[in-house]
Design an enzyme around this catalytic site. Structure first.
Site, PDB file in Angstrom:
ATOM      1  N   ARG A  88       0.684  -1.346  -0.188  1.00 19.05           N
ATOM      2  CA  ARG A  88       0.014  -0.076   0.018  1.00 19.05           C
ATOM      3  C   ARG A  88       0.951   1.195   0.089  1.00 19.05           C
ATOM      4  O   ARG A  88       0.340   2.300  -0.332  1.00 19.05           O
ATOM      5  CB  ARG A  88      -0.995   0.125   1.475  1.00 19.05           C
ATOM      6  CG  ARG A  88      -0.368   0.141   2.648  1.00 19.05           C
ATOM      7  CD  ARG A  88      -0.959  -0.315   3.670  1.00 19.05           C
ATOM      8  NE  ARG A  88      -0.473  -0.081   4.743  1.00 19.05           N
ATOM      9  CZ  ARG A  88       0.568  -0.855   5.405  1.00 19.05           C
ATOM     10  NH1 ARG A  88       0.979  -1.979   4.624  1.00 19.05           N
ATOM     11  NH2 ARG A  88       1.279  -0.993   6.707  1.00 19.05           N
TER      12      ARG A  88
ATOM     13  N   CYS B 245     -10.565  19.551  20.755  1.00 19.03           N
ATOM     14  CA  CYS B 245     -11.905  19.909  21.052  1.00 19.03           C
ATOM     15  C   CYS B 245     -12.634  18.527  20.708  1.00 19.03           C
ATOM     16  O   CYS B 245     -13.825  18.133  21.316  1.00 19.03           O
ATOM     17  CB  CYS B 245     -12.589  20.866  19.942  1.00 19.03           C
ATOM     18  SG  CYS B 245     -11.837  22.605  20.146  1.00 19.03           S
TER      19      CYS B 245
ATOM     20  N   CYS C 208     -10.644  22.033  16.821  1.00 21.94           N
ATOM     21  CA  CYS C 208      -9.370  21.378  16.512  1.00 21.94           C
ATOM     22  C   CYS C 208      -9.527  19.662  17.312  1.00 21.94           C
ATOM     23  O   CYS C 208     -10.592  19.364  17.713  1.00 21.94           O
ATOM     24  CB  CYS C 208      -8.195  22.114  17.389  1.00 21.94           C
ATOM     25  SG  CYS C 208      -8.357  21.760  19.175  1.00 21.94           S
TER      26      CYS C 208
ATOM     27  N   LYS D 214      12.539   5.460   4.871  1.00 20.47           N
ATOM     28  CA  LYS D 214      11.471   6.147   4.015  1.00 20.47           C
ATOM     29  C   LYS D 214      11.496   7.464   3.649  1.00 20.47           C
ATOM     30  O   LYS D 214      11.174   7.704   2.278  1.00 20.47           O
ATOM     31  CB  LYS D 214       9.968   5.791   4.924  1.00 20.47           C
ATOM     32  CG  LYS D 214       9.704   4.347   4.920  1.00 20.47           C
ATOM     33  CD  LYS D 214       8.378   4.278   5.824  1.00 20.47           C
ATOM     34  CE  LYS D 214       7.968   2.912   6.005  1.00 20.47           C
ATOM     35  NZ  LYS D 214       6.601   2.696   6.678  1.00 20.47           N
TER      36      LYS D 214
ATOM     37  N   ASP E  16       0.681   7.591  12.306  1.00 21.14           N
ATOM     38  CA  ASP E  16       0.093   6.296  12.508  1.00 21.14           C
ATOM     39  C   ASP E  16      -0.259   6.359  14.245  1.00 21.14           C
ATOM     40  O   ASP E  16      -0.622   5.120  14.766  1.00 21.14           O
ATOM     41  CB  ASP E  16       0.834   5.239  12.280  1.00 21.14           C
ATOM     42  CG  ASP E  16       2.129   4.946  13.010  1.00 21.14           C
ATOM     43  OD1 ASP E  16       2.514   5.983  13.778  1.00 21.14           O
ATOM     44  OD2 ASP E  16       2.990   3.993  12.726  1.00 21.14           O
ATOM     45  N   ASN E  17      -0.305   7.547  14.847  1.00 22.81           N
ATOM     46  CA  ASN E  17      -0.684   7.364  16.267  1.00 22.81           C
ATOM     47  C   ASN E  17      -1.079   8.639  16.808  1.00 22.81           C
ATOM     48  O   ASN E  17      -0.997   9.912  16.138  1.00 22.81           O
ATOM     49  CB  ASN E  17       0.623   6.915  17.154  1.00 22.81           C
ATOM     50  CG  ASN E  17       1.813   7.796  16.944  1.00 22.81           C
ATOM     51  OD1 ASN E  17       1.726   9.054  17.662  1.00 22.81           O
ATOM     52  ND2 ASN E  17       2.854   7.698  16.223  1.00 22.81           N
TER      53      ASN E  17
ATOM     54  N   CYS F 129      -3.437  -1.121  12.206  1.00 20.00           N
ATOM     55  CA  CYS F 129      -3.130  -1.991  11.043  1.00 20.00           C
ATOM     56  C   CYS F 129      -2.578  -3.077  11.558  1.00 20.00           C
ATOM     57  O   CYS F 129      -2.230  -4.116  10.827  1.00 20.00           O
ATOM     58  CB  CYS F 129      -2.346  -1.092  10.003  1.00 20.00           C
ATOM     59  SG  CYS F 129      -0.993  -0.277  10.773  1.00 20.00           S
TER      60      CYS F 129
END
Lengths: 67, 345
Positions: free
Chosen positions: B72, B175, B172, B87, B131-132, B187
């Protein structure tokens, strides 16, 4: 009971009476989630007492971290 | 540099599109976008924005390419995975090949409170491709502080969602969520399919284009989500959730996530069965010295210009120049720290 969840018609057992029951049904009760019932956001403190009825339109958006 | 004619040719179909036009194209070329993360969402966003002719793109990531990314993460090849290319480096190379007229900078960085302000301060837009939520709350605070729009995206399995955050206008992330969500599907546990990634990328990049050509009227104000496998989609107006007393975007913000105490020093990486450890202070690790040290302990050592991989018993340990260490094959932070100290003292 027939309701629309995220635009799709879903037939639910009559045991599901509240928003909280619905979130449990979809295994979302412990997630960070925003719930809209017939175009109004339902505060998380109200999930347990807010009843859902035949024909309601519910939108459920839960937050995920992956990317 | 590309001449005017070639430029018009490259972007002709986009200039024909009435939402962009020549004026919009000119604006795109003056803008700088920061993409935080070069995984699935990061590579997708970066490719679209590079092809579209954004002036400068900075893409940051802490990880290197592995074979499980290739299904992906669209900028990477088999070779990148075999060579364990970071990466940020592999993405930079591919993006420059795609469109050499864009100034692309890839940075191998684990973004924390130390780096975020500097990265955010001179950009026009931040794309969240992380991813977090630890880092998203950091982006959220820093973007509010510098008044920079950012675009949240997340996906897992066949589900995804996105929301555009414009300081002073929209609620935001704080909020909407109030606290950093813990646990939940990743994932790592339930997988992810590429169409879900691409859908979030489409939602993020189209909002990016609107913001970069300064067409704020067209920005989508709703929180959107979808489940492609189950044929569901949703859009919720969350403007009512903007809080006047929000510590990140309210009337007297304290930007709580920019305080150092709120930072995580160890992290379990999404989808990787891997623990990352970063030293409390930034170090510039001499990889040659490290290799000499590791050779004394036995085991198999591999090296590229960016990192050292050490096979130790049944573990694989990767050392970066910035001091970070990835310990593969485990999710136990305590056990990982033990190995870290065994190897580095």
């Amino acid at each position: 009971m027939d309701i629309h969840v995220n635009g799709e018609k879903r037939e639910l057992s009559n045991d599901i009476q509240t928003i909280y029951d619905l979130l449990n049904h979809y295994k979302l009760a412990d997630k960070k989630i925003i719930v809209e019932l017939n175009a109004d956001i339902v505060d998380s403190s109200q999930h347990i007492e807010t009843l859902i009825q035949d024909g309601d339109r519910v939108e459920l958006v839960h937050f995920v971290g992956g990317g | 540099m590309e001449g005017g004619h070639q430029k018009l040719e490259r972007y002709s179909r986009q200039i024909l599109f009435e939402g962009i036009g020549e004026e919009g194209q000119r604006k795109l070329q003056t803008k700088h976008v920061l993409i935080v993360g070069a995984g699935a969402l990061g590579t997708g966003n970066a490719e679209v924005l590079t092809r579209s002719g954004v002036g400068r793109i900075t893409i940051v990531d802490r990880d290197y390419v592995e074979r499980s990314n290739l299904q992906r993460q669209q900028l990477y090849t088999e070779r990148d995975a075999i060579d364990r290319i970071p990466k940020a480096i592999a993405a930079q190379k591919r993006l420059r090949e795609i469109n050499p007229t864009v100034e692309v900078n890839g940075k191998i960085v684990d973004v924390t409170v130390e780096e975020i302000d500097q990265l955010v301060s001179d950009v026009d837009l931040v794309i969240d491709a992380t991813d977090n939520f630890d880092i998203r709350f950091l982006i959220n605070d820093s973007a509010q502080k510098h008044r920079i729009p950012w675009i949240y995206g997340g996906c897992v399995s066949s589900y995804g969602l996105s929301f555009t955050i414009i300081p002073g206008e929209t609620p935001c992330l704080n909020c909407l969520l109030e606290t950093i969500p813990l646990g939940g599907a990743t994932c790592d546990t339930v997988g992810v399919i590429s169409p879900a990634v691409q859908m979030v990328v489409a939602y993020q990049t189209v909002e990016a284009m609107k913001i970069l050509v300064e067409d704020f009227e067209s920005v989508r104000w709703k929180l959107v989500s979808f489940d492609l496998w189950n044929n569901e989609q949703s859009a919720i107006d969350v403007s009512g959730l903007k809080k006047k007393d929000c510590p990140s975007c309210g009337e007297s913000p304290s930007y709580p996530y920019l305080s150092y105490e709120n930072q995580t020093k160890t992290a379990v990486l999404c989808g990787r069965n891997t623990v990352q450890i970063r030293p409390p202070k930034k170090v510039d690790r001499d990889l040659h010295v490290l290799v000499t040290q590791l050779e004394k302990q036995g085991g198999n050592i591999e090296q590229n210009p960016f990192l050292v991989t050490y096979h130790y018993e049944d573990r694989r340990v990767v050392f970066f120049k910035d001091g970070r260490v990835l310990i593969h094959g485990m999710k136990d932070i305590v056990e990982a720290k033990k190995i870290y100290h065994q190897l580095l003292g």
